[in-house]
Design a protein around this motif. Sequence first.
Motif: not given
Ligand SMILES: N[C@@H](CCC(=O)N[C@@H](CS)C(=O)NCC(=O)O)C(=O)O
Length: 226
Positions: A43-45, A47-49, A52-57, A180-185, A197-201
């Motif tokens: 649950l990303l929510g 993980i954020m909580k 201590g992270n917040t959604p990037p948007a 973890a601090f986001g998805s994907p982890t 590793f964090f991210g699809s990159d």
């Molecule tokens: N650079 C990563 C970004 C992934 C990303 O922004 N994931 C969001 C969820 S859609 C997240 O959990 N972000 C947490 C953060 O950026 O700290 C990628 O290219 O995959």
Amino acid sequence: MAATTKRIELFYDVISPYTWYAFEVLMRYKTHWNVSVELKPFLLGAIMKGSGNTPPAFVPNKGKYMMKDIPRLSRYFNVPLKLLSDPGKSMFERGSLVPNRFLTATDLLYPDHLEGVTRAIWMELWNKDEDITSAPILERAGKAGGLSDEQLKKILGHMTEQVTKDRLKAYSNLALEYGAFGSPTIVAHAGGKPMMFFGSDRFPVLANEIGEKWLGPDPDNQKSLL
Ligand SMILES: N[C@@H](CCC(=O)N[C@@H](CS)C(=O)NCC(=O)O)C(=O)O
């Protein structure tokens, strides 16, 4: 000496567009790399909580950037992801508890169908812009993922069982323990300590660390970019 059995855990939330890219890459590489891939809905929510992270948007310029970045990545990864008509409603009002419980119940009861059902839920949200918290949409995704009517009924009944809630919580907590601090982890096990590793990159780096070759995002597609 026996070869090390390498494995990769993908902790994922279907609400995350970047995670669909990571998921497809790992599914493609299952046959190219000497690894097993374990799918772990979380649950990303939480993980954020928990981190201590917040959604990037929530950072306006990041949000604007993502609207440009995500379609570019759809072309790069060759994944049919489209932007949502109302991201706030889909991602934050509806959230992802319901689809994640559906996936967790699928994993507990019919683990062989988890990959197909996960992909079908991503198609519903991130390609068809549908409400993945609604039972008819989840049922449609379940059927597209290969579940029978009987199996679907059992899964829907299992979603609110304690064992399902506990499993979702356990995978979220496990991911937090890995940092973890986001998805994907993505957590790679290749003999030494687990590597998160964090991210699809991060795939070129991950490949390098586990001693496998990175052949671009779509290794079976000739046009794949390196
Ligand atoms: N650079 C990563 C970004 C992934 C990303 O922004 N994931 C969001 C969820 S859609 C997240 O959990 N972000 C947490 C953060 O950026 O700290 C990628 O290219 O995959």
